[in-house]
Scaffold this motif. Structure first.
Motif, short mmCIF file in Angstrom:
data_model
loop_
_atom_site.label_atom_id
_atom_site.label_comp_id
_atom_site.label_asym_id
_atom_site.label_seq_id
_atom_site.Cartn_x
_atom_site.Cartn_y
_atom_site.Cartn_z
N SER A 135 1.94 26.88 -19.04
CA SER A 135 1.92 25.92 -20.07
C SER A 135 1.48 26.64 -21.66
O SER A 135 0.63 27.91 -21.42
CB SER A 135 0.48 25.03 -20.03
OG SER A 135 -0.69 25.61 -20.05
N LEU A 136 1.81 26.11 -22.46
CA LEU A 136 1.33 26.61 -24.08
C LEU A 136 -0.16 26.73 -23.97
O LEU A 136 -0.68 27.53 -24.73
CB LEU A 136 1.90 25.82 -24.94
CG LEU A 136 3.63 26.06 -25.17
CD1 LEU A 136 4.10 25.54 -26.39
CD2 LEU A 136 3.94 27.58 -25.14
N ASP A 137 -0.96 25.74 -23.39
CA ASP A 137 -2.25 25.70 -23.69
C ASP A 137 -2.94 26.92 -22.78
O ASP A 137 -3.82 27.55 -23.44
CB ASP A 137 -2.79 24.47 -23.07
CG ASP A 137 -2.44 23.09 -23.53
OD1 ASP A 137 -2.56 23.18 -24.81
OD2 ASP A 137 -2.64 21.96 -23.04
N TYR A 138 -2.42 27.25 -21.92
CA TYR A 138 -2.60 28.51 -21.03
C TYR A 138 -2.58 29.66 -22.27
O TYR A 138 -3.61 30.60 -22.32
CB TYR A 138 -2.08 28.86 -19.82
CG TYR A 138 -2.42 30.03 -19.18
CD1 TYR A 138 -3.61 30.25 -18.35
CD2 TYR A 138 -1.71 31.23 -19.46
CE1 TYR A 138 -3.84 31.44 -18.00
CE2 TYR A 138 -1.99 32.40 -18.99
CZ TYR A 138 -2.96 32.37 -18.00
OH TYR A 138 -3.31 33.83 -17.50
N VAL A 139 -1.38 29.85 -22.52
CA VAL A 139 -1.21 31.09 -23.35
C VAL A 139 -2.06 31.10 -24.65
O VAL A 139 -2.72 32.30 -24.82
CB VAL A 139 0.25 31.12 -24.03
CG1 VAL A 139 0.73 32.15 -24.92
CG2 VAL A 139 1.50 31.12 -22.92
#
Length: 239
Positions: A97-101
């Protein structure tokens, strides 16, 4: 195919000397150029080039964002201005997920990049580079991810011109980077690139203390020696 022996460097100093030979020194000495090393590991090459060419130098701090289930795979990179470059194919294929990145990028910025900025640049950000021609230096380009992040950062800081210089780089990465900079200089562009260490017979990794000693000693490292006396020392080196 070029024999491996012809692609090898004895060490970082040997690599820097060969890199200096292909840089347009007569132009560099007559323009407003600044060397920027894109990693602490590139210090040996950046420091030698600075002394050889009589140019001041700086660091640009970055950190790789690693895949959650593969600590050896970089899926993105974040810089000290919080510019982020992602490897979209890896992010998608791993279902990350982009949240993780962005969460990892923020953590790395706060825990590692800020620490390096305070230690090696007294907590200051790179300044506006509007009137500077930048030579972005690396000891070798493996994936191109860090280089692309640094280039994106230098563009955001309004660098007048950006030149990329490295002793060794994969030919595919060289072609990609060449489209984004004003010039690229590489001693070797290799089609079947292995990894950076493969092309050095001996590669010294300096400790933080050794790095500090080098930076304190060299008058061309701007964050520690940016004074009128430093300008006189730079002129003395150039002459």
């Amino acid at each position: 195919m070029t024999p491996r022996a012809e692609l090898m460097f004895e060490n970082q100093i040997d690599a820097a000397m060969k890199l200096a030979e292909i840089l347009p020194a007569t132009v560099i000495k007559n323009e407003n150029f600044l060397i920027i090393a894109q990693s602490l590991e590139s210090l040996g090459i950046a420091n030698h080039l600075a002394l050889k060419l009589g140019l001041a130098y700086e660091f640009l701090f970055t950190e790789p964002v690693l895949a959650p289930n593969n600590p050896e795979c970089a899926i993105a990179c974040v810089s000290e201005t919080q510019e982020i470059v992602m490897v979209d194919e890896l992010v998608r294929s791993f279902g990350i997920s982009l949240d993780y990145v962005y969460g990892q990028a923020n953590r790395l910025y706060e825990e590692k990049i800020l620490k390096n900025m305070y230690k090696f640049r007294k907590g200051e950000l790179l300044g506006n580079l509007e009137k500077k021609n930048v030579i972005l230096v690396d000891e070798g380009c493996e994936s191109g991810l860090t280089a692309l992040t640094c280039i994106k950062t230098l563009v955001s800081l309004n660098a007048k011109a950006i030149f990329y210089a490295t002793p060794v780089i994969g030919s595919d990465n060289a072609d990609e980077i060449a489209m984004l900079v004003d010039g690229i200089y590489a001693v070797h562009k290799i089609r079947d690139f292995v990894n950076v260490d493969f092309y050095y017979k001996e590669k010294t990794l300096s400790s933080a203390e050794e790095i500090m000693q080098i930076l304190n000693k060299c008058p061309l490292y701007l964050p520690f020696h940016e004074t009128n006396k430093n300008k006189e020392k730079i002129n003395a080196v150039q002459n």
